[in-house]
Design an enzyme around this catalytic site. Structure first.
Site, PDB file in Angstrom:
ATOM      1  N   ASP A  29       0.832  -1.198   0.000  1.00  0.00           N
ATOM      2  CA  ASP A  29       0.000   0.000   0.000  1.00  0.00           C
ATOM      3  C   ASP A  29       0.872   1.255   0.000  1.00  0.00           C
ATOM      4  O   ASP A  29       2.091   1.189   0.157  1.00  0.00           O
ATOM      5  CB  ASP A  29      -0.989  -0.006   1.169  1.00  0.00           C
ATOM      6  CG  ASP A  29      -0.312   0.033   2.535  1.00  0.00           C
ATOM      7  OD1 ASP A  29       0.642   0.805   2.712  1.00  0.00           O
ATOM      8  OD2 ASP A  29      -0.751  -0.703   3.441  1.00  0.00           O
ATOM      9  N   GLY A  30       0.243   2.404  -0.175  1.00  0.00           N
ATOM     10  CA  GLY A  30       0.993   3.640  -0.329  1.00  0.00           C
ATOM     11  C   GLY A  30       1.867   3.998   0.848  1.00  0.00           C
ATOM     12  O   GLY A  30       2.905   4.657   0.693  1.00  0.00           O
TER      13      GLY A  30
END
Length: 206
Positions: free
Chosen positions: A48-49
């Site tokens: 994820d980011g």
């Protein structure tokens, strides 16, 4: 493109970048990496980011299925920084398994995994999510074979710690090593499959 012409890459995904080349949202994409990826390159799995570290990419569409849908689970190793000092008792809870909530699936008891409380912080670059180093925190090394959505973050919450950094450093025998954030290393096909301990099969052209 025949199977023998496929290419394989390791990226140290920086914090704040999503594991995609295309997205309708205004986010940092893999296309911003300073590397000339060939047409058809895609990420194998995701970070994820807010997560960092080892991301595999390839032009071979079969790899995702071979890696994540095969009979053999694959070991993934992470460095994790959490708020406050984690006790040996909580480390043991994580090793034995904790109950987390999985979106759309309710509660899940995590499988036993390897957890090591690090005596000294790892040699990683700091970033804006980190607290002041003088504020109590702990670093862990965690290796597990399952990958529920946000699993490690939810595991930390289950023992009342917040995950402040999550850095993947290995998948099986492919390791991040000293690869700097935003940099790419290419791996030959035979070595790529050997390090991941998966069978490339004998399919011909796609």
């Amino acid at each position: 493109m025949t199977q023998r012409e496929h290419r394989y890459f390791v990226l140290n995904k920086p914090f704040g970048m999503v594991s995609q080349f295309v997205c309708v949202e205004d986010v940092r994409l893999l296309g911003e990496v300073d590397f000339d990826f060939p047409e058809g390159t895609h990420a194998i799995g995701r970070l994820d980011g807010l997560s960092e570290g080892l991301l595999l990419l390839s032009t071979n569409k079969r790899v995702t299925k071979l890696l994540f849908e095969g009979d053999r689970p694959h070991k993934r190793t992470y460095l994790v920084r959490v708020t406050n000092i984690m006790t040996p008792e909580k480390v043991q809870q994580l090793r034995e398994g904790v109950t987390i909530r999985v979106r759309g699936r309710g509660e899940h008891r995590t499988a036993p995994c390897e957890v090591e409380l690090l005596d000294a912080p790892p040699d990683v670059l700091p970033h804006q999510l980190e607290q002041n180093p003088r504020i109590p925190h702990s670093w862990l090394r965690i290796s597990l074979y399952e990958g529920k959505r946000h699993q490690i973050r939810n595991m930390m919450l289950a023992v009342n710690h917040e995950c402040r950094r999550l850095i993947r450093i290995a998948i099986d025998d492919i390791v991040l090593g000293d690869l700097a954030p935003g940099c790419v290393r290419e791996i030959e096909e035979e070595q790529f499959f050997k390090l991941l301990k998966i069978d490339n099969g004998e399919d011909s052209a796609e």
